[in-house]
Design a protein around this motif. Structure first.
Motif, PDB file in Angstrom:
ATOM      1  N   GLY A   5      28.623 117.135  25.988  1.00  0.00           N
ATOM      2  CA  GLY A   5      29.298 115.891  26.328  1.00  0.00           C
ATOM      3  C   GLY A   5      29.828 115.912  27.746  1.00  0.00           C
ATOM      4  O   GLY A   5      29.190 116.441  28.668  1.00  0.00           O
ATOM      5  N   ALA A   6      31.001 115.323  27.926  1.00  0.00           N
ATOM      6  CA  ALA A   6      31.582 115.121  29.251  1.00  0.00           C
ATOM      7  C   ALA A   6      32.317 116.359  29.745  1.00  0.00           C
ATOM      8  O   ALA A   6      33.540 116.386  29.870  1.00  0.00           O
ATOM      9  CB  ALA A   6      32.520 113.914  29.219  1.00  0.00           C
ATOM     10  N   VAL A   7      31.548 117.424  30.023  1.00  0.00           N
ATOM     11  CA  VAL A   7      32.097 118.639  30.642  1.00  0.00           C
ATOM     12  C   VAL A   7      31.305 118.906  31.917  1.00  0.00           C
ATOM     13  O   VAL A   7      30.186 118.409  32.097  1.00  0.00           O
ATOM     14  CB  VAL A   7      32.017 119.855  29.688  1.00  0.00           C
ATOM     15  CG1 VAL A   7      32.931 119.662  28.501  1.00  0.00           C
ATOM     16  CG2 VAL A   7      30.593 120.104  29.243  1.00  0.00           C
ATOM     17  N   VAL A   8      31.890 119.686  32.807  1.00  0.00           N
ATOM     18  CA  VAL A   8      31.248 119.934  34.100  1.00  0.00           C
ATOM     19  C   VAL A   8      29.957 120.721  33.937  1.00  0.00           C
ATOM     20  O   VAL A   8      28.930 120.396  34.548  1.00  0.00           O
ATOM     21  CB  VAL A   8      32.224 120.675  35.041  1.00  0.00           C
ATOM     22  CG1 VAL A   8      31.531 121.035  36.362  1.00  0.00           C
ATOM     23  CG2 VAL A   8      33.455 119.821  35.310  1.00  0.00           C
ATOM     24  N   HIS A   9      29.987 121.742  33.096  1.00  0.00           N
ATOM     25  CA  HIS A   9      28.801 122.585  32.906  1.00  0.00           C
ATOM     26  C   HIS A   9      28.491 122.703  31.406  1.00  0.00           C
ATOM     27  O   HIS A   9      28.899 123.674  30.751  1.00  0.00           O
ATOM     28  CB  HIS A   9      29.023 123.982  33.492  1.00  0.00           C
ATOM     29  CG  HIS A   9      29.325 123.977  34.956  1.00  0.00           C
ATOM     30  ND1 HIS A   9      28.403 123.600  35.909  1.00  0.00           N
ATOM     31  CD2 HIS A   9      30.455 124.309  35.634  1.00  0.00           C
ATOM     32  CE1 HIS A   9      28.946 123.689  37.117  1.00  0.00           C
ATOM     33  NE2 HIS A   9      30.195 124.121  36.983  1.00  0.00           N
ATOM     34  N   PRO A  10      27.797 121.734  30.832  1.00  0.00           N
ATOM     35  CA  PRO A  10      27.444 121.846  29.413  1.00  0.00           C
ATOM     36  C   PRO A  10      26.529 123.052  29.189  1.00  0.00           C
ATOM     37  O   PRO A  10      25.729 123.426  30.056  1.00  0.00           O
ATOM     38  CB  PRO A  10      26.693 120.534  29.137  1.00  0.00           C
ATOM     39  CG  PRO A  10      27.090 119.623  30.248  1.00  0.00           C
ATOM     40  CD  PRO A  10      27.320 120.493  31.444  1.00  0.00           C
ATOM     41  N   GLY A  11      26.674 123.655  28.016  1.00  0.00           N
ATOM     42  CA  GLY A  11      25.822 124.801  27.713  1.00  0.00           C
ATOM     43  C   GLY A  11      26.420 125.671  26.631  1.00  0.00           C
ATOM     44  O   GLY A  11      27.437 125.337  26.007  1.00  0.00           O
ATOM     45  N   VAL A  12      25.748 126.819  26.405  1.00  0.00           N
ATOM     46  CA  VAL A  12      26.169 127.773  25.376  1.00  0.00           C
ATOM     47  C   VAL A  12      26.947 128.900  26.048  1.00  0.00           C
ATOM     48  O   VAL A  12      26.511 129.444  27.076  1.00  0.00           O
ATOM     49  CB  VAL A  12      24.947 128.338  24.621  1.00  0.00           C
ATOM     50  CG1 VAL A  12      25.382 129.375  23.600  1.00  0.00           C
ATOM     51  CG2 VAL A  12      24.183 127.197  23.942  1.00  0.00           C
ATOM     52  N   TYR A  13      28.082 129.267  25.460  1.00  0.00           N
ATOM     53  CA  TYR A  13      28.961 130.270  26.045  1.00  0.00           C
ATOM     54  C   TYR A  13      29.339 131.333  25.006  1.00  0.00           C
ATOM     55  O   TYR A  13      29.431 131.033  23.806  1.00  0.00           O
ATOM     56  CB  TYR A  13      30.239 129.620  26.600  1.00  0.00           C
ATOM     57  CG  TYR A  13      29.976 128.691  27.763  1.00  0.00           C
ATOM     58  CD1 TYR A  13      29.998 129.170  29.066  1.00  0.00           C
ATOM     59  CD2 TYR A  13      29.683 127.340  27.552  1.00  0.00           C
ATOM     60  CE1 TYR A  13      29.741 128.314  30.146  1.00  0.00           C
ATOM     61  CE2 TYR A  13      29.419 126.491  28.618  1.00  0.00           C
ATOM     62  CZ  TYR A  13      29.457 126.978  29.911  1.00  0.00           C
ATOM     63  OH  TYR A  13      29.195 126.153  30.960  1.00  0.00           O
ATOM     64  N   THR A  14      29.529 132.530  25.486  1.00  0.00           N
ATOM     65  CA  THR A  14      30.020 133.635  24.655  1.00  0.00           C
ATOM     66  C   THR A  14      31.479 133.874  25.011  1.00  0.00           C
ATOM     67  O   THR A  14      31.801 134.224  26.154  1.00  0.00           O
ATOM     68  CB  THR A  14      29.210 134.917  24.911  1.00  0.00           C
ATOM     69  OG1 THR A  14      27.837 134.671  24.590  1.00  0.00           O
ATOM     70  CG2 THR A  14      29.715 136.064  24.043  1.00  0.00           C
ATOM     71  N   ILE A  15      32.367 133.694  24.031  1.00  0.00           N
ATOM     72  CA  ILE A  15      33.799 133.831  24.275  1.00  0.00           C
ATOM     73  C   ILE A  15      34.417 134.684  23.168  1.00  0.00           C
ATOM     74  O   ILE A  15      33.775 135.012  22.166  1.00  0.00           O
ATOM     75  CB  ILE A  15      34.494 132.452  24.338  1.00  0.00           C
ATOM     76  CG1 ILE A  15      34.262 131.675  23.034  1.00  0.00           C
ATOM     77  CG2 ILE A  15      33.990 131.642  25.518  1.00  0.00           C
ATOM     78  CD1 ILE A  15      34.970 130.329  23.016  1.00  0.00           C
ATOM     79  N   ALA A  16      35.674 135.046  23.348  1.00  0.00           N
ATOM     80  CA  ALA A  16      36.372 135.886  22.379  1.00  0.00           C
ATOM     81  C   ALA A  16      36.559 135.146  21.059  1.00  0.00           C
ATOM     82  O   ALA A  16      36.658 133.912  21.020  1.00  0.00           O
ATOM     83  CB  ALA A  16      37.723 136.329  22.935  1.00  0.00           C
TER      84      ALA A  16
END
Length: 237
Positions: free
Chosen positions: A103-114
């Protein structure tokens, strides 16, 4: 006719000088000392003992221990205590989640987070909200689950995109979702519910029968007490 007086007297040659051996024998004879092999051996032994004693007194034996020889030698090997401390150190690697920002985010994509991250942490990883985003529709304090897709609606957007998870206000405007009739797409419209968790809810319903109460959601893997309270006003049975 022979000379009545006889031949002339021939001068006598003086005797030769005695040798050193003859002189020693003469001195011994005059002193009245009797030499024998045993006495000579004793004299030689006495002289040898005297020489050895003099050497010992003047030059101490080199085998005398020096003070520095009694000091312990330094060892480069690490102690067993420090080695065991290093090898027994427990691993501190924290589990992680793989989630999607859409959606309306600067860098859409898949992320690995804690695994302890919240939606706000995902937004930060995605570069923040886009200029046309409507952050009021996003539950920034919501927890995340592995495989979840978080959708950020734009200003003026009223319909939740399929497979997205918008804010609770948008989902609530459609009314509570029936857990026993909702499809995977319907469940994905709930905040904090991604494709994997929606599939888990449907699988639990298929294997164990209809939900009898909203609290049964805690039996689904990936839904804890915090997420249950987040979903409670948005679902029904």
């Amino acid at each position: 006719m022979s000379d009545p007086t006889g031949p002339a007297d021939v001068p006598r040659r003086p005797p030769p000088d005695p040798t050193w051996r003859e002189r020693i024998q003469s001195l011994i004879h005059q002193a009245g000392v009797e030499l024998s092999v045993a006495r000579v051996a004793l004299a030689v032994a006495a002289v040898a003992v005297a020489i050895v004693a003099a050497v010992v007194v003047l030059h101490p034996l080199s085998s005398t221990a020096r003070p520095e020889d009694s000091l312990p030698l330094a060892s480069a090997a690490p102690s067993s205590a420090s080695s065991s401390a290093v090898t027994s150190a427990p691993s501190t690697t924290a589990p992680q989640l793989i989630v999607q920002a859409a959606g309306a985010v600067v860098h859409p994509g898949v992320y690995t987070i804690a695994s302890t991250a919240r939606v706000n942490d995902l937004m930060t990883a995605a570069g923040g909200f886009a200029p046309d985003a409507d952050p009021d529709q996003v539950e920034l304090a919501a927890t995340l689950t592995d495989g979840e897709r978080v959708y950020v609606p734009r200003v003026g957007e009223t319909v939740s995109p399929p497979g997205g998870a918008s804010g609770s206000s948008s989902a609530a405007s459609q009314g509570p979702i029936d857990l026993n009739r909702a499809s995977e797409s319907d469940l994905e419209a709930l905040p904090g519910i991604g494709p994997a968790l929606a599939q888990a809810i449907v699988d639990y319903r298929t294997q164990h029968g209809a939900f009898t109460s909203i609290d049964d959601l805690t039996n689904v893997r990936g839904i804890g007490p915090a997420k249950l309270e987040q979903l409670r006003p948005l679902v029904k049975v």
